[in-house]
Design an enzyme around this catalytic site. Structure first.
Site, PDB file in Angstrom:
ATOM      1  N   SER A 190       0.712  -1.211  -0.089  1.00 38.29           N
ATOM      2  CA  SER A 190      -0.060   0.227   0.043  1.00 38.29           C
ATOM      3  C   SER A 190       0.979   1.208   0.090  1.00 38.29           C
ATOM      4  CB  SER A 190      -1.057   0.105   1.015  1.00 38.29           C
ATOM      5  OG  SER A 190      -1.980   0.941   0.985  1.00 38.29           O
ATOM      6  N   HIS A 211      -4.616  -1.688  -4.195  1.00 37.70           N
ATOM      7  CA  HIS A 211      -5.943  -2.034  -3.816  1.00 37.70           C
ATOM      8  C   HIS A 211      -6.997  -2.078  -4.842  1.00 37.70           C
ATOM      9  CE1 HIS A 211      -4.076  -2.141   0.066  1.00 37.70           C
ATOM     10  NE2 HIS A 211      -4.075  -0.951   0.415  1.00 37.70           N
TER      11      HIS A 211
END
Length: 247
Positions: A135, A171
């Site tokens: 991330s 994501h």
């Protein structure tokens, strides 16, 4: 021995949770991959950087617990309220793998710059320490990406370290706003050609070349988003190689 050439593994994956809950984590297969790329041998040294959430102590506890009883030799670098090691540069250069956790990529890069980490991490990368993360810990190595660092509404971020001359979307399959925002950011020139990952997918770079995508589960993918020459973008799917086995 160090990796044969500078290597980054930028991901939307990392740890898996056991049945007792999210704090009971185990390393996913990406860590074995990174140790292999680092040519680390039987006892890989891995250091965790978690400034994207302000060095939360619980995150370090989970990290060390996840690697307890494995072949890995874990350590962590904290910068709040001050560095927890006497020589940050020496500690990071002594690692086989540096892993960066998720959170706020804007805060992460700002804190790193205050401590001179970009220069140290570039030296590590060029010396064969395999860099990686999930991330925010993926976006940071790139020119930028889509982030919720500034609030719940996603915004473009263009102040990454730039070791990799691409944008990065994370994501991609689990947060509905990320794909259209990445398309807009690439289409209007805010970000360069970008590489994006569904949850469970990572990107392996040798130097600045994307050499493969990998996944810790089936049915997920990576993508390249590039300008199409007509003011829009084209998205090309990159089939990942499925990784198996625990760390």
């Amino acid at each position: 021995m160090p990796a044969s050439e500078p290597t980054i593994v930028a991901t939307s994956m990392g740890f898996s949770s056991r049945r007792r809950g999210p704090w009971d984590a185990r390393p996913g297969p990406v860590f074995d991959l990174m140790a292999e790329l680092a040519q680390a041998g039987d006892a890989p040294k891995i250091c965790y950087l978690n400034q994207a959430v302000g060095d939360q102590p619980t995150s370090f506890t989970v990290f060390h617990g996840a690697f307890a009883g494995t072949r890995f030799r874990p350590s962590h670098l904290a910068l709040f309220p001050m560095p927890n090691v006497d020589d940050v540069r020496a500690h990071l250069l002594a690692q086989d793998v540096v892993w960066v956790g998720g959170g706020s990529v804007a805060n992460l890069c700002a804190v790193w710059r205050a401590h001179g980490l970009p220069e140290i991490l570039r030296e590590c990368w060029e010396a064969g320490v395999v860099l990686g993360g999930v991330s925010a810990g993926s976006i940071c190595w790139h020119a930028g990406g889509a982030t919720d660092s500034f609030g719940p509404k996603l915004r473009g971020f263009t102040d990454g370290l730039g070791f990799l001359p691409y944008g990065n979307g994370v994501h991609y399959d689990s947060e509905a706003e990320r794909r259209p925002l990445m398309h807009r950011l690439v289409g209007d020139g805010t970000l360069p050609v970008s590489h994006c990952t569904d949850d469970g997918v990572g990107l392996v770079y040798r130097g600045t070349r994307l050499v493969e995508a990998v996944a810790d589960r089936a049915g997920v993918s990576a993508y390249e988003v590039a300008p199409d020459g007509d003011g829009g973008v084209r998205e090309t799917r990159i089939e990942p190689r499925l990784l198996t086995g625990p760390a």
